[in-house]
Design a protein around this motif. Structure first.
Motif, PDB file in Angstrom:
ATOM      1  N   SER A 184       2.663  -5.644   6.601  1.00 24.27           N
ATOM      2  CA  SER A 184       3.863  -5.898   5.806  1.00 24.27           C
ATOM      3  C   SER A 184       4.349  -4.649   5.079  1.00 24.27           C
ATOM      4  CB  SER A 184       3.592  -7.005   4.781  1.00 24.27           C
ATOM      5  OG  SER A 184       2.728  -6.526   3.753  1.00 24.27           O
ATOM      6  N   LEU A 185       5.593  -4.692   4.674  1.00 22.87           N
ATOM      7  CA  LEU A 185       6.169  -3.569   3.932  1.00 22.87           C
ATOM      8  C   LEU A 185       5.375  -3.313   2.659  1.00 22.87           C
ATOM      9  CD1 LEU A 185       8.382  -1.450   3.482  1.00 22.87           C
ATOM     10  CD2 LEU A 185       9.811  -3.259   2.509  1.00 22.87           C
ATOM     11  N   ALA A 186       5.006  -4.364   1.952  1.00 23.92           N
ATOM     12  CA  ALA A 186       4.239  -4.202   0.714  1.00 23.92           C
ATOM     13  C   ALA A 186       2.904  -3.519   0.983  1.00 23.92           C
ATOM     14  CB  ALA A 186       4.013  -5.557   0.058  1.00 23.92           C
ATOM     15  N   GLU A 187       2.253  -3.887   2.087  1.00 21.90           N
ATOM     16  CA  GLU A 187       0.973  -3.276   2.443  1.00 21.90           C
ATOM     17  C   GLU A 187       1.150  -1.809   2.830  1.00 21.90           C
ATOM     18  OE1 GLU A 187      -1.521  -7.075   4.214  1.00 21.90           O
ATOM     19  OE2 GLU A 187       0.049  -6.159   5.448  1.00 21.90           O
ATOM     20  N   GLN A 188       2.248  -1.500   3.495  1.00 22.05           N
ATOM     21  CA  GLN A 188       2.508  -0.105   3.849  1.00 22.05           C
ATOM     22  C   GLN A 188       2.726   0.743   2.595  1.00 22.05           C
ATOM     23  OE1 GLN A 188       5.354   0.623   6.989  1.00 22.05           O
ATOM     24  NE2 GLN A 188       4.781  -1.234   8.099  1.00 22.05           N
ATOM     25  N   ILE A 189       3.487   0.209   1.655  1.00 20.50           N
ATOM     26  CA  ILE A 189       3.724   0.936   0.403  1.00 20.50           C
ATOM     27  C   ILE A 189       2.402   1.202  -0.309  1.00 20.50           C
ATOM     28  CG2 ILE A 189       4.734   0.747  -1.901  1.00 20.50           C
ATOM     29  CD1 ILE A 189       7.066  -0.807  -0.591  1.00 20.50           C
ATOM     30  N   THR A 190       1.527   0.192  -0.347  1.00 21.92           N
ATOM     31  CA  THR A 190       0.222   0.354  -0.978  1.00 21.92           C
ATOM     32  C   THR A 190      -0.594   1.425  -0.276  1.00 21.92           C
ATOM     33  OG1 THR A 190       0.157  -1.941  -1.732  1.00 21.92           O
ATOM     34  CG2 THR A 190      -1.951  -0.808  -1.533  1.00 21.92           C
ATOM     35  N   PHE A 191      -0.537   1.457   1.051  1.00 24.71           N
ATOM     36  CA  PHE A 191      -1.271   2.476   1.812  1.00 24.71           C
ATOM     37  C   PHE A 191      -0.842   3.885   1.403  1.00 24.71           C
ATOM     38  CE2 PHE A 191      -1.043   5.535   5.286  1.00 24.71           C
ATOM     39  CZ  PHE A 191      -2.378   5.621   5.666  1.00 24.71           C
ATOM     40  N   PHE A 192       0.463   4.116   1.347  1.00 22.96           N
ATOM     41  CA  PHE A 192       0.938   5.464   1.024  1.00 22.96           C
ATOM     42  C   PHE A 192       0.606   5.852  -0.414  1.00 22.96           C
ATOM     43  CE2 PHE A 192       3.526   4.950   4.857  1.00 22.96           C
ATOM     44  CZ  PHE A 192       3.294   6.192   5.456  1.00 22.96           C
TER      45      PHE A 192
END
Length: 405
Positions: free
Chosen positions: A73-81
Motif C-alpha cells: 500500500s501507499l502508506a506502507e511505501q511511505i513508511t519504508f522510505f
C-alpha cells in the motif's frame, strides 16, 4: 539475480536479499538509477500523497493491476522510505506530490543503493545482458562481454523504451518476447506533443493551469494541471497526462481531438463576464483571467476583435468566444517520442505474471516488474509507486523461489 538497477530493480534487490537470497544486481550503465536522478526536475517525486488506482492506464485486466498495486500500500511505501531508507518526505500540497525533504533525487538513489548493499546485495555495473535461457535448474544470463552467469531465479527490471539515454532501450522487452511472453504494442506515454505550423506557436513560454481533454473514438482522457507552450508544441502535466490518447490515435484513421478549458471558469461564468458593461472591451474582459497574448490568440481563433467593445459583440460571437474559452480545439500534429517520454505504454501483459509474486506464468523462476509491464500512471509519483510495489513483490517472489526445495 536482478537485471536493472533502476527504481523497480533496486527495490527487487533489497527485498530479495531480505528474503535471504544471495543477490547480484546487474546494471548496464556505470552507475544506475538514472531515471530516479532526472525525475521531478532532479528532485524525485517519490510518490503521490494520495492513491488513485483509477488513474493507471493498461490494456490488461484492471483487477490484476489493482492486486499488484495493493500488494504494498501507499502508506506502507511511505513508511519504508521514512523508516527503512531514512528519507524524510515533504508534501507539495498543491500538486499532491511527495518529495525527499532535501529535494535531491540523488539522495533517493543513493539511499536505496546503500540499503541494498547493507543487505548483502552485490552490484555489477557496465554489464549488458543480451539473452536469457532456461536450464534444468535456474537460468543462464548471457552478457555482451564475459562468460554467462548462472542463477536460480532472475528478476527482469530493464524498463521500457522511454528516455533511452538512461539505459532503457527496449532490449529487455525483446528478450521477454523471445521467451514467448505476450506483449501489448508499446508507445511513448507522458510525452510532450508537437504542433507544426500552429497558429499558437508564437505563444512559446506562456504557462498556466488548464484542463485538457483528448478523445479518439472510445478512448479518452482528461487532466487538469500545468500547461506550457513550447517552441515545438505543448508540454506540462496536463498535456503529458493525456498524450497517450493522442499518440495512439496516430495509428488509427484520424488523430485524436484535443480540447482545452483555459481557465476554471465555466461557460456560464464566461457568458456573464462577457455581458456589456460600460465601454469595456473583449480584451478587458479576458485580461484578468488569461495572459494577454493568449487572450488575444483565443479571441482571434473565435473570429472576434479583442478591441471590440462588449456592447457591440454579437450574440453569435459571444457564444463562439465562450466555446473557445471553455472547450476550444488545440491543434497538434505529433509528439516528442520515446526520447522525451517519461514512461512506456504497453508492454508485457499483466496476465503473463502471478500478481502475488510477479513470477512469469510461462517461465518458472523468471520474475517481471516495473515499466516492462503493461501499466503506467499519470504525472505525480504514480509510476514510482508502481515500480516500488512490483519490484518488492518480484524480489520477495524470487527469494521464495530460491528457498524452495
Amino acid at each position: 539475480m536482478v537485471i536493472g538497477a533502476g527504481a523497480a530493480g533496486s527495490m527487487a534487490a533489497i527485498f530479495a536479499a531480505r528474503g535471504d537470497a544471495e543477490t547480484l544486481l546487474l546494471e548496464r550503465t556505470p552507475d544506475g538509477g538514472r531515471k530516479i536522478l532526472i525525475s521531478g526536475g532532479g528532485r524525485c517525486n517519490i510518490l503521490p500523497s494520495r492513491a488513485d488506482e483509477s488513474r493507471f492506464v493498461t490494456d490488461s485486466s484492471r483487477n490484476t493491476l489493482r492486486k499488484m498495486l495493493r500488494s504494498w500500500s501507499l502508506a506502507e511505501q511511505i513508511t519504508f522510505f521514512e523508516r527503512d531508507a531514512g528519507l524524510a518526505l515533504s508534501e507539495e500540497t498543491e500538486s499532491g506530490k511527495l518529495f525527499p525533504a532535501s529535494s535531491l533525487a540523488r539522495e533517493v538513489r543513493d539511499r536505496l543503493f546503500a540499503l541494498a548493499r547493507l543487505g548483502g546485495v552485490e552490484f555489477l555495473t557496465d554489464t549488458l545482458v543480451t539473452d536469457l535461457s532456461a536450464r534444468a535448474k535456474g537460468w543462464s544470463v548471457e552478457r555482451a562481454s564475459g562468460p554467462p552467469l548462472e542463477a536460480d531465479a532472475v528478476v527482469v527490471a530493464t524498463g521500457g523504451l522511454s528516455i533511452p539515454k538512461s539505459g532503457s532501450d527496449g532490449s529487455g522487452l525483446e528478450i521477454l518476447r523471445r521467451l514467448g511472453h505476450v506483449i501489448h504494442p508499446t508507445y511513448p506515454a507522458l510525452t510532450p506533443l508537437t504542433a507544426a505550423a500552429s497558429p499558437l506557436s508564437h505563444l512559446a513560454g506562456i504557462s498556466l493551469p488548464v484542463t485538457v481533454i483528448a478523445r479518439d473514438g472510445n478512448r479518452g482522457a482528461g487532466a487538469s494541471g500545468g500547461f506550457l507552450f513550447t517552441h515545438r508544441g505543448y508540454s506540462g502535466p496536463a498535456i503529458l497526462d493525456v498524450s497517450h490518447v493522442a499518440v495512439r490515435s496516430l495509428k488509427g484513421a484520424s488523430p485524436a481531438r484535443l480540447s482545452v478549458q483555459w481557465t476554471s471558469r465555466t461557460q456560464g461564468d464566461w457568458t456573464a463576464a462577457l455581458r456589456p458593461e460600460g465601454a469595456r472591451t473583449v480584451a478587458g474582459a479576458l485580461r484578468p483571467a488569461l495572459p494577454e497574448r493568449l487572450a488575444a490568440a483565443i479571441a482571434e481563433a473565435a473570429g472576434v476583435d479583442p478591441a471590440r467593445p462588449l456592447s457591440r459583440l454579437l450574440r453569435e460571437e459571444r457564444i463562439r468566444l465562450v466555446q473557445h474559452l471553455t472547450c476550444g480545439d488545440l491543434p497538434w500534429s505529433g509528439h516528442e517520442g520515446y526520447a522525451r517520454a517519461e514512461v512506456t505504454g504497453g508492454g508485457v501483459s499483466l496476465a503473463e505474471v502471478d500478481p502475488r509474486t510477479m513470477e512469469s506464468r510461462r517461465c518458472p523462476g523468471l520474475f517481471l516488474c516495473g515499466e516492462a509491464l503493461d501499466a503506467f500512471g499519470p504525472i505525480g509519483g504514480y509510476n514510482f509507486q508502481w515500480a516500488w510495489a512490483t519490484g518488492r513483490a518480484a524480489g520477495k517472489g524470487s527469494a521464495e523461489r530460491c528457498a524452495a526445495p
